[in-house]
Write a protein that holds these residues in place. Structure first.
Motif, short mmCIF file in Angstrom:
data_model
loop_
_atom_site.label_atom_id
_atom_site.label_comp_id
_atom_site.label_asym_id
_atom_site.label_seq_id
_atom_site.Cartn_x
_atom_site.Cartn_y
_atom_site.Cartn_z
N ALA A 66 29.28 -16.12 24.36
CA ALA A 66 28.79 -16.93 23.24
C ALA A 66 27.32 -17.32 23.41
CB ALA A 66 29.67 -18.17 23.11
N GLN A 67 26.88 -17.44 24.66
CA GLN A 67 25.50 -17.89 24.89
C GLN A 67 24.49 -16.75 25.01
OE1 GLN A 67 27.60 -20.14 27.32
NE2 GLN A 67 27.72 -21.32 25.43
N LEU A 68 24.96 -15.61 25.52
CA LEU A 68 24.03 -14.53 25.85
C LEU A 68 24.27 -13.32 24.97
CD1 LEU A 68 23.94 -14.32 29.75
CD2 LEU A 68 22.00 -14.68 28.20
N ASP A 69 23.35 -13.05 24.09
CA ASP A 69 23.46 -11.88 23.22
C ASP A 69 23.52 -10.60 24.03
OD1 ASP A 69 23.74 -12.47 20.67
OD2 ASP A 69 21.72 -11.87 20.02
N GLY A 70 24.40 -9.68 23.64
CA GLY A 70 24.44 -8.39 24.34
C GLY A 70 25.24 -8.44 25.64
N TYR A 71 25.93 -9.57 25.90
CA TYR A 71 26.76 -9.68 27.11
C TYR A 71 28.22 -9.91 26.73
CZ TYR A 71 23.17 -9.81 30.72
OH TYR A 71 22.18 -9.47 31.59
N VAL A 72 29.11 -9.40 27.58
CA VAL A 72 30.53 -9.73 27.44
C VAL A 72 30.99 -10.38 28.75
CG1 VAL A 72 31.19 -7.99 25.73
CG2 VAL A 72 31.15 -7.37 28.16
N THR A 113 38.15 -15.04 38.70
CA THR A 113 36.73 -15.39 38.59
C THR A 113 36.11 -14.62 37.41
OG1 THR A 113 36.75 -15.57 40.97
CG2 THR A 113 34.60 -15.66 39.92
N ILE A 114 35.19 -15.31 36.73
CA ILE A 114 34.53 -14.73 35.55
C ILE A 114 33.31 -13.92 35.99
CG2 ILE A 114 33.24 -15.33 33.44
CD1 ILE A 114 35.94 -16.31 32.97
N VAL A 115 33.10 -12.80 35.29
CA VAL A 115 31.89 -12.02 35.52
C VAL A 115 31.29 -11.66 34.16
CG1 VAL A 115 33.33 -9.94 35.87
CG2 VAL A 115 30.94 -9.88 36.54
N HIS A 116 29.97 -11.87 34.03
CA HIS A 116 29.28 -11.55 32.78
C HIS A 116 28.53 -10.24 32.96
CE1 HIS A 116 30.18 -15.64 31.61
NE2 HIS A 116 29.54 -16.10 32.67
N VAL A 117 28.73 -9.31 32.03
CA VAL A 117 28.06 -8.00 32.12
C VAL A 117 27.48 -7.61 30.77
CG1 VAL A 117 29.62 -7.15 33.96
CG2 VAL A 117 30.21 -6.72 31.57
N TYR A 153 29.84 -14.62 38.27
CA TYR A 153 28.86 -13.60 38.64
C TYR A 153 28.17 -13.04 37.40
CZ TYR A 153 32.06 -13.22 42.64
OH TYR A 153 32.87 -13.49 43.70
N PHE A 154 26.99 -12.50 37.62
CA PHE A 154 26.40 -11.56 36.68
C PHE A 154 26.50 -10.20 37.33
CE2 PHE A 154 24.56 -15.19 34.56
CZ PHE A 154 24.67 -14.76 33.24
N GLY A 155 26.85 -9.18 36.54
CA GLY A 155 26.96 -7.84 37.12
C GLY A 155 26.79 -6.79 36.06
N LYS A 156 27.30 -5.59 36.38
CA LYS A 156 27.21 -4.48 35.42
C LYS A 156 28.59 -3.80 35.33
CE LYS A 156 23.69 -2.58 37.65
NZ LYS A 156 23.30 -3.76 38.45
N ALA A 157 28.92 -3.34 34.12
CA ALA A 157 30.15 -2.56 33.97
C ALA A 157 29.79 -1.12 34.35
CB ALA A 157 30.64 -2.63 32.53
N LEU A 158 30.47 -0.58 35.37
CA LEU A 158 30.11 0.76 35.86
C LEU A 158 30.88 1.83 35.10
CD1 LEU A 158 29.98 -0.11 39.66
CD2 LEU A 158 28.10 -0.08 38.01
#
Ligand code: 5AD
Ligand code: SF4
Length: 493
Positions: free
Chosen positions: A439-445, A453-457, A480-485
């Motif tokens: 909801a806060q970061l455009d282009g993130y899920v 634990t939550i991870v934003h990618v 965490y912040f990460g990437k979907a591989l």
């Protein structure tokens, strides 16, 4: 209803279901009448307070209203508004009364609006009396035991509106039961999420922790039959659900009241086998009853989430005794550390109450000691709230500022261990179920690991409801912040 055997129970449940389905059809007629008066589809809104069990009940209320022909809207000014209340702490009560006060303004501008109140607060007579006296615009009041009668009440609300146009008290329907043995399955429910769902496995609680109102408002423990539970889970899986959460106030007691007793561990293992279900969570076990069998079932089933919510409440033996928790700090720690040893990467989270009657700073020190030794991955911390009628309400209370001091110290300790635990996995690649757009970061899920634990990618809505391998690049406290591989296929873990 007390001494029915299993067959009679089943027949009684089915008979009640058939009655309520008839009422649901009749309710549809009233909704169509209302639609022609309004010149549009009538709307509804369910306002939910409290725990996962209430969230599940809210889905049932929404399902019934949607089947009757209402359409759901976000605003609390809908044509039918229902408040599903919680009474576990006083702030939940206050919050509800604030919201209900606002609803009177909506009703003034829409006189056809109907307001209903149900849930745990309505099991307390004082709240029902207060509503009758000071909130005359409430049309319907019912409790936790008779939610399945909602289709019937819905009809009566509209019938009474025609019968008693001028008397709010004659119109009002109040029906609160002290208990029930009925478990009525299969009324419609409107699920909030397409890919995950809660599933009730039992209702009520027999533990009587001295601070807790739940046993008084949710009644004695009653288990659903494993056949019904597996049928529901199978249907959910066929409908696209990949994650279920088994819900009960005290899940370790599951099955003890069934004609052919079955343990919670056995039930969990069967649910893990349902095709299409990839992850199984549960809420809440009681530390005194967690069994080796359950730990081993989780260990050997990768679909069982690597997360155990394990409510400590206090780390002081003296307070635990006053709370009637029936375990000591040592027993708790032994079990928690054993779980960590047996199930690698498991997250242990907890609930802690600060300011329980007679609690001293030394008791808080004991709690902080357990927090550090177990190393909780996260915790919900609460300030003790007096619940009238519970034994703790009659004990010597702690001044508010002392309770707050203890609370702040406990919170700081929990934040410290949560950060340490989250850091342990930084740099790893793990599997996350993507749950929603951020909801806060455009282009993130945002997704959730098996350990909760939550991870934003970076990503988009097309990823929601799917499992991805994600890199846990950057730990920020509890997430965490990460990437979907890549998207996972096959077993997800
Ligand atoms: N005051 C504060 N917290 C409470 N809880 C239950 N009853 C009370 C109360 N009277 C907390 C417990 C429980 C969680 C759901 O709510 O920690 O585990
Ligand atoms: Fe309340 Fe204790 Fe039952 Fe949990 S186990 S619902 S805290 S009485």
């Amino acid at each position: 209803m007390q001494n029915l055997n299993l067959t009679d129970h089943k027949a009684a449940n089915e008979e009640e279901l058939a009655r309520q389905k008839e009422f649901l059809e009749k309710a549809g007629m009233y909704v169509r009448e209302l639609a022609s008066e309004l010149g549009r589809t009538p709307t509804f809104h369910v306002t939910n307070f409290g725990c996962q069990m209430n969230a599940k009940d809210a889905e049932k209320l929404a399902g019934i209203l949607a089947s009757a022909g209402f359409s759901e809207i976000e605003e609390e000014s809908a044509d039918f508004v229902i408040y599903n209340t919680c009474t576990v702490r006083d702030n939940a009560d206050q919050h509800f009364y604030g919201r209900l006060g606002r609803a009177s303004h909506f009703k003034k501008s829409n006189p056809r609006m109907k307001i209903a109140v149900c849930g745990c607060m309505m099991q307390e007579k004082t709240n029902v009396e207060k509503l009758k006296k000071s909130y005359p615009y409430v049309d319907l009041i019912f409790g936790t035991h008779n939610l399945f009668r909602f289709p019937e009440y819905l009809c009566r609300v509209y019938e009474n509106a025609q019968k008693y146009p001028r008397s709010a008290s004659a119109r009002r329907i109040v029906d609160v039961w002290e208990k029930t043995d009925l478990i009525v399955e299969d009324l419609p429910a409107e699920r909030k999420y397409a890919y995950k769902s809660g599933v009730n496995i039992m209702f009520g609680c027999d533990n009587f922790c001295t601070y807790c109102i739940v046993p008084y408002v949710r009644g004695r423990e009653r288990s659903r039959s494993p056949r019904e539970i597996l049928r529901e889970v199978t249907r959910l899986a066929q409908d696209g659900v990949v994650e279920v959460m088994l819900l009960g106030q005290n899940v370790n007691s599951y099955g003890k009241d069934l004609e052919e007793p079955l343990s919670f561990a056995e039930l969990l293992e069967s649910v893990c086998k349902v095709p299409g279900i990839e992850r199984v969570r549960f809420m809440t076990p009681h530390p005194k009853d967690i069994s080796e069998e359950l730990i081993q079932v989780i260990k050997r089933n990768p679909k069982a989430a690597r997360h155990i919510h394990f409510p400590l409440q206090s780390g002081s033996d003296r307070i635990l005794k006053l709370m009637n928790r029936r375990y000591s700090r040592d027993e708790y720690m032994e079990k928690a550390l054993h779980i960590r040893e047996e199930i690698p990467d498991v997250a242990i989270t907890t609930d802690i109450i600060a300011g329980f009657p007679t609690e001293t700073p030394a008791d808080v020190d004991d709690t902080i000691d357990v927090i550090r030794k177990v190393g909780f991955d996260n915790a919900y911390t609460f300030i003790y709230s007096v619940r009238t009628g519970t034994p703790a309400a009659r004990m010597e209370q702690v001044p508010e500022e002392e309770a707050k001091k203890g609370f702040d110290r406990i919170l700081a300790a929990v934040q410290e261990t949560a950060k340490q635990q989250t850091l342990l996995l930084q740099g790893r690649t793990m599997c996350a179920l993507i749950e929603e757009e951020n909801a806060q970061l455009d282009g993130y899920v945002s997704g959730r690991l098996s350990n909760n634990t939550i991870v934003h990618v970076p990503g988009d809505a097309s990823m929601i409801g799917k499992f991805y391998d994600v890199s846990l690049d950057d730990c920020r406290g509890f997430y965490y912040f990460g990437k979907a591989l890549k998207e996972r296929s096959g077993e997800v873990g």
